[in-house]
Write a protein that holds these residues in place. Structure first.
Motif, PDB file in Angstrom:
ATOM      1  N   LYS A  37     -18.737   6.979  -5.570  1.00 23.44           N
ATOM      2  CA  LYS A  37     -17.324   6.819  -5.044  1.00 23.44           C
ATOM      3  C   LYS A  37     -17.028   7.224  -3.804  1.00 23.44           C
ATOM      4  O   LYS A  37     -16.797   8.479  -3.270  1.00 23.44           O
ATOM      5  CB  LYS A  37     -16.352   7.509  -6.070  1.00 23.44           C
ATOM      6  CG  LYS A  37     -14.797   7.957  -5.790  1.00 23.44           C
ATOM      7  CD  LYS A  37     -14.212   6.280  -5.930  1.00 23.44           C
ATOM      8  CE  LYS A  37     -13.292   6.485  -6.252  1.00 23.44           C
ATOM      9  NZ  LYS A  37     -12.188   4.910  -6.069  1.00 23.44           N
ATOM     10  N   PRO A  38     -17.066   6.680  -2.446  1.00 19.21           N
ATOM     11  CA  PRO A  38     -17.377   7.180  -1.569  1.00 19.21           C
ATOM     12  C   PRO A  38     -16.255   7.157  -0.421  1.00 19.21           C
ATOM     13  O   PRO A  38     -15.346   6.749   0.173  1.00 19.21           O
ATOM     14  CB  PRO A  38     -17.693   5.757  -0.529  1.00 19.21           C
ATOM     15  CG  PRO A  38     -17.615   4.601  -1.395  1.00 19.21           C
ATOM     16  CD  PRO A  38     -16.935   5.374  -2.436  1.00 19.21           C
ATOM     17  N   GLU A  39     -15.839   8.756  -0.803  1.00 20.07           N
ATOM     18  CA  GLU A  39     -14.135   9.585  -0.045  1.00 20.07           C
ATOM     19  C   GLU A  39     -14.209   9.822   1.015  1.00 20.07           C
ATOM     20  O   GLU A  39     -13.223   9.634   1.663  1.00 20.07           O
ATOM     21  CB  GLU A  39     -13.781  10.115  -0.269  1.00 20.07           C
ATOM     22  CG  GLU A  39     -13.270  10.437  -2.172  1.00 20.07           C
ATOM     23  CD  GLU A  39     -12.104   9.330  -2.580  1.00 20.07           C
ATOM     24  OE1 GLU A  39     -10.694   9.621  -1.877  1.00 20.07           O
ATOM     25  OE2 GLU A  39     -11.740   8.278  -2.364  1.00 20.07           O
ATOM     26  N   HIS A  54     -28.170  14.833  -9.379  1.00 19.52           N
ATOM     27  CA  HIS A  54     -29.010  13.582  -9.826  1.00 19.52           C
ATOM     28  C   HIS A  54     -29.742  13.240  -9.234  1.00 19.52           C
ATOM     29  O   HIS A  54     -30.745  12.959 -10.238  1.00 19.52           O
ATOM     30  CB  HIS A  54     -27.413  12.200 -10.024  1.00 19.52           C
ATOM     31  CG  HIS A  54     -28.264  10.957 -10.654  1.00 19.52           C
ATOM     32  ND1 HIS A  54     -28.636   9.270 -10.408  1.00 19.52           N
ATOM     33  CD2 HIS A  54     -27.054  10.937 -11.929  1.00 19.52           C
ATOM     34  CE1 HIS A  54     -28.721   8.895 -11.818  1.00 19.52           C
ATOM     35  NE2 HIS A  54     -27.848   9.777 -12.532  1.00 19.52           N
ATOM     36  N   LEU A  55     -29.925  13.650  -7.960  1.00 20.92           N
ATOM     37  CA  LEU A  55     -31.751  13.167  -7.740  1.00 20.92           C
ATOM     38  C   LEU A  55     -32.639  14.330  -7.958  1.00 20.92           C
ATOM     39  O   LEU A  55     -33.911  14.169  -8.728  1.00 20.92           O
ATOM     40  CB  LEU A  55     -31.428  12.637  -5.997  1.00 20.92           C
ATOM     41  CG  LEU A  55     -31.037  11.366  -5.802  1.00 20.92           C
ATOM     42  CD1 LEU A  55     -31.003  12.246  -4.219  1.00 20.92           C
ATOM     43  CD2 LEU A  55     -31.884  10.469  -5.874  1.00 20.92           C
ATOM     44  N   PHE A  56     -32.225  14.869  -8.233  1.00 19.91           N
ATOM     45  CA  PHE A  56     -32.987  16.693  -8.372  1.00 19.91           C
ATOM     46  C   PHE A  56     -32.725  17.223 -10.107  1.00 19.91           C
ATOM     47  O   PHE A  56     -33.739  18.134 -10.249  1.00 19.91           O
ATOM     48  CB  PHE A  56     -33.296  17.273  -6.878  1.00 19.91           C
ATOM     49  CG  PHE A  56     -34.078  17.088  -5.636  1.00 19.91           C
ATOM     50  CD1 PHE A  56     -35.017  16.668  -5.730  1.00 19.91           C
ATOM     51  CD2 PHE A  56     -32.974  16.436  -4.884  1.00 19.91           C
ATOM     52  CE1 PHE A  56     -34.929  16.060  -4.032  1.00 19.91           C
ATOM     53  CE2 PHE A  56     -33.117  15.998  -3.641  1.00 19.91           C
ATOM     54  CZ  PHE A  56     -34.370  15.333  -3.310  1.00 19.91           C
ATOM     55  N   HIS A  57     -31.458  16.805 -10.325  1.00 18.30           N
ATOM     56  CA  HIS A  57     -31.536  17.507 -11.661  1.00 18.30           C
ATOM     57  C   HIS A  57     -30.803  16.919 -13.221  1.00 18.30           C
ATOM     58  O   HIS A  57     -30.415  17.698 -13.817  1.00 18.30           O
ATOM     59  CB  HIS A  57     -30.641  18.678 -11.655  1.00 18.30           C
ATOM     60  CG  HIS A  57     -30.889  20.020 -10.179  1.00 18.30           C
ATOM     61  ND1 HIS A  57     -31.690  21.365 -10.280  1.00 18.30           N
ATOM     62  CD2 HIS A  57     -30.175  19.864  -8.569  1.00 18.30           C
ATOM     63  CE1 HIS A  57     -31.860  21.663  -9.127  1.00 18.30           C
ATOM     64  NE2 HIS A  57     -31.115  21.594  -8.536  1.00 18.30           N
ATOM     65  N   GLY A  82     -27.180   8.745 -18.621  1.00 17.98           N
ATOM     66  CA  GLY A  82     -25.535   7.245 -19.346  1.00 17.98           C
ATOM     67  C   GLY A  82     -25.514   7.057 -17.902  1.00 17.98           C
ATOM     68  O   GLY A  82     -25.882   7.416 -17.015  1.00 17.98           O
ATOM     69  N   ARG A  83     -24.525   6.085 -17.971  1.00 12.43           N
ATOM     70  CA  ARG A  83     -23.867   5.822 -16.902  1.00 12.43           C
ATOM     71  C   ARG A  83     -23.027   6.874 -15.851  1.00 12.43           C
ATOM     72  O   ARG A  83     -21.936   7.229 -16.940  1.00 12.43           O
ATOM     73  CB  ARG A  83     -23.003   4.649 -16.864  1.00 12.43           C
ATOM     74  CG  ARG A  83     -23.411   3.299 -17.664  1.00 12.43           C
ATOM     75  CD  ARG A  83     -22.280   2.341 -18.393  1.00 12.43           C
ATOM     76  NE  ARG A  83     -22.062   2.058 -17.809  1.00 12.43           N
ATOM     77  CZ  ARG A  83     -22.315   0.331 -17.126  1.00 12.43           C
ATOM     78  NH1 ARG A  83     -23.013   0.525 -17.046  1.00 12.43           N
ATOM     79  NH2 ARG A  83     -21.190   0.092 -16.524  1.00 12.43           N
ATOM     80  N   THR A  84     -23.279   7.079 -14.605  1.00 12.59           N
ATOM     81  CA  THR A  84     -22.540   8.230 -13.895  1.00 12.59           C
ATOM     82  C   THR A  84     -22.223   8.092 -12.120  1.00 12.59           C
ATOM     83  O   THR A  84     -22.486   7.376 -12.408  1.00 12.59           O
ATOM     84  CB  THR A  84     -23.783   8.887 -14.144  1.00 12.59           C
ATOM     85  OG1 THR A  84     -24.620   9.767 -14.948  1.00 12.59           O
ATOM     86  CG2 THR A  84     -23.377  10.322 -12.962  1.00 12.59           C
ATOM     87  N   ALA A  85     -21.366   8.233 -11.897  1.00 14.50           N
ATOM     88  CA  ALA A  85     -20.220   8.239 -11.318  1.00 14.50           C
ATOM     89  C   ALA A  85     -20.330   9.541 -10.031  1.00 14.50           C
ATOM     90  O   ALA A  85     -20.111  10.787 -10.545  1.00 14.50           O
ATOM     91  CB  ALA A  85     -18.484   7.894 -11.272  1.00 14.50           C
ATOM     92  N   ALA A  86     -20.570   9.485  -9.074  1.00 20.39           N
ATOM     93  CA  ALA A  86     -21.042  11.182  -8.670  1.00 20.39           C
ATOM     94  C   ALA A  86     -19.879  10.960  -7.505  1.00 20.39           C
ATOM     95  O   ALA A  86     -19.427   9.908  -6.823  1.00 20.39           O
ATOM     96  CB  ALA A  86     -22.237  11.282  -7.910  1.00 20.39           C
ATOM     97  N   VAL A  87     -18.529  11.886  -6.492  1.00 18.67           N
ATOM     98  CA  VAL A  87     -17.989  11.923  -5.768  1.00 18.67           C
ATOM     99  C   VAL A  87     -18.899  12.419  -4.785  1.00 18.67           C
ATOM    100  O   VAL A  87     -19.317  12.734  -4.063  1.00 18.67           O
ATOM    101  CB  VAL A  87     -16.955  12.329  -6.684  1.00 18.67           C
ATOM    102  CG1 VAL A  87     -15.881  13.092  -5.125  1.00 18.67           C
ATOM    103  CG2 VAL A  87     -16.095  12.234  -7.933  1.00 18.67           C
ATOM    104  N   VAL A  88     -18.727  11.142  -3.770  1.00 19.62           N
ATOM    105  CA  VAL A  88     -19.246  11.499  -2.593  1.00 19.62           C
ATOM    106  C   VAL A  88     -17.290  12.050  -1.425  1.00 19.62           C
ATOM    107  O   VAL A  88     -17.385  11.228  -1.508  1.00 19.62           O
ATOM    108  CB  VAL A  88     -19.719  10.546  -1.597  1.00 19.62           C
ATOM    109  CG1 VAL A  88     -19.787  10.527   0.231  1.00 19.62           C
ATOM    110  CG2 VAL A  88     -20.771  10.224  -2.395  1.00 19.62           C
TER     111      VAL A  88
END
Length: 314
Positions: free
Chosen positions: A37-39, A282-285, A292-298
């Motif tokens: 989510k590119p804030e 998400h990359l390292f841990h 599952g389907r994951t949303a990462a807030v940027v």
């Protein structure tokens, strides 16, 4: 202590239309179960515009006309300056010495007066300005209106990905994570909301473990490059996180840098260190996270040009 509700978040969503960009939820090219989510694409370069716009909108017109003041390492200051300019009211931003110059310059570009002080003087100076001018103090995170405004990110994520399983959200003062967790848990209780913070500023992890606000002093938190995440929780945000956050993980400075590079090279997103921590988790841990389907807030893209150049050169 009263927590905000999904109704509060929905009210904020109505207030921010026309000022705040509804950012897309983008898949990343390296993992078919991760979206960002590119804030960073907001006109001020960060999610902070959501809470600031909602807070200004909720002020009584007579009060609003006297202006607003805040203390901020940069992103909230830019956001409040932008929201105040849009509303036609004066704004003062108290900024700690050492904040990235790019952020200070942009605060001024949005018409606000900038006052630079030692980090420990942020709040006292903002309170002094408010007392002398009659301006309303709009805190960066310790306010129900700010939390509700940031929570609109959760509404948008679920609208775009209704069957998501995990949301990764950075934790600084806790306003964003409190708001997002409120929205997600109300609308999709089965989804896990996981906070992410730098290992060098892991006060939220310690606070959740202790059940009370644990303060890390500025000498500790200023070691991290993620300048937007150096702030401690408040009693209000801790109450939200204890009730609605499913867990917290920490990331190293090297992992943050690697995530910034990955996002720039492969997702074409310019991201500041604070904005990269969720993707770093998400990359390292992955072993510490639900599947599952994951949303990462940027959260933001206001990175110092020299820092960005070094990341890309590496």
């Amino acid at each position: 202590m009263e927590l905000i509700s999904i109704e509060d978040v929905r009210a904020a969503a109505a207030d921010i239309v026309g000022t705040v960009v509804r950012t897309p939820l983008l898949p990343v090219p390296w993992d078919d179960e991760l979206w960002v989510k590119p804030e960073s694409l907001q006109p001020v370069g960060s999610f902070k515009l959501r809470g600031a716009t909602h807070a200004v909108a909720r002020l009584d017109p007579a009060v609003r006309s006297r202006g607003v003041v805040t203390h901020s390492s940069g992103n909230h200051g830019q956001a409040l300056a932008y929201a105040a300019q849009a509303a036609g009211v004066p704004c003062t931003v108290v900024v700690p010495e050492g904040a990235p110059q790019v952020k200070v310059d942009r605060i001024r570009a949005f018409g606000a007066e900038v006052v630079l002080v030692p980090p420990a003087r942020r709040l006292p100076e903002a309170e002094r300005v408010a007392a002398e001018t009659g301006a309303t103090l709009v805190p960066p995170f310790d306010d129900p209106r700010i939390i509700a405004g940031q929570g609109t990110i959760g509404l948008e994520i679920l609208a775009d990905l209704p069957d998501l399983d995990v949301v990764l959200v950075p934790v600084g003062g806790g306003g964003l994570s409190s708001g997002v967790a409120t929205a997600v848990k109300a609308l999709r209780p089965s989804a896990a909301v996981i906070g992410v913070e730098p290992a060098l500023a892991a006060d939220a992890r310690d606070s959740l473990a202790a059940g009370e606000v644990v303060v890390w002093d500025v000498e500790r938190t200023y070691r991290t490059s993620a300048d937007g995440l150096r702030t401690n929780l408040s009693a209000l945000t801790l109450a939200h996180l204890r009730e609605r956050l499913d867990g917290i993980v920490t990331v190293t400075e090297e992992e943050i840098t690697a995530a910034m590079g990955r996002l720039a090279r492969e997702a074409r997103l310019v991201v500041e260190p604070s904005g990269a921590v969720a993707v770093a988790a998400h990359l390292f841990h992955r072993d510490e996270l639900p599947s599952g389907r994951t949303a990462a807030v940027v959260t933001g893209g206001n990175v110092d040009p020299a820092r960005l150049a070094s990341v890309l050169a590496g």
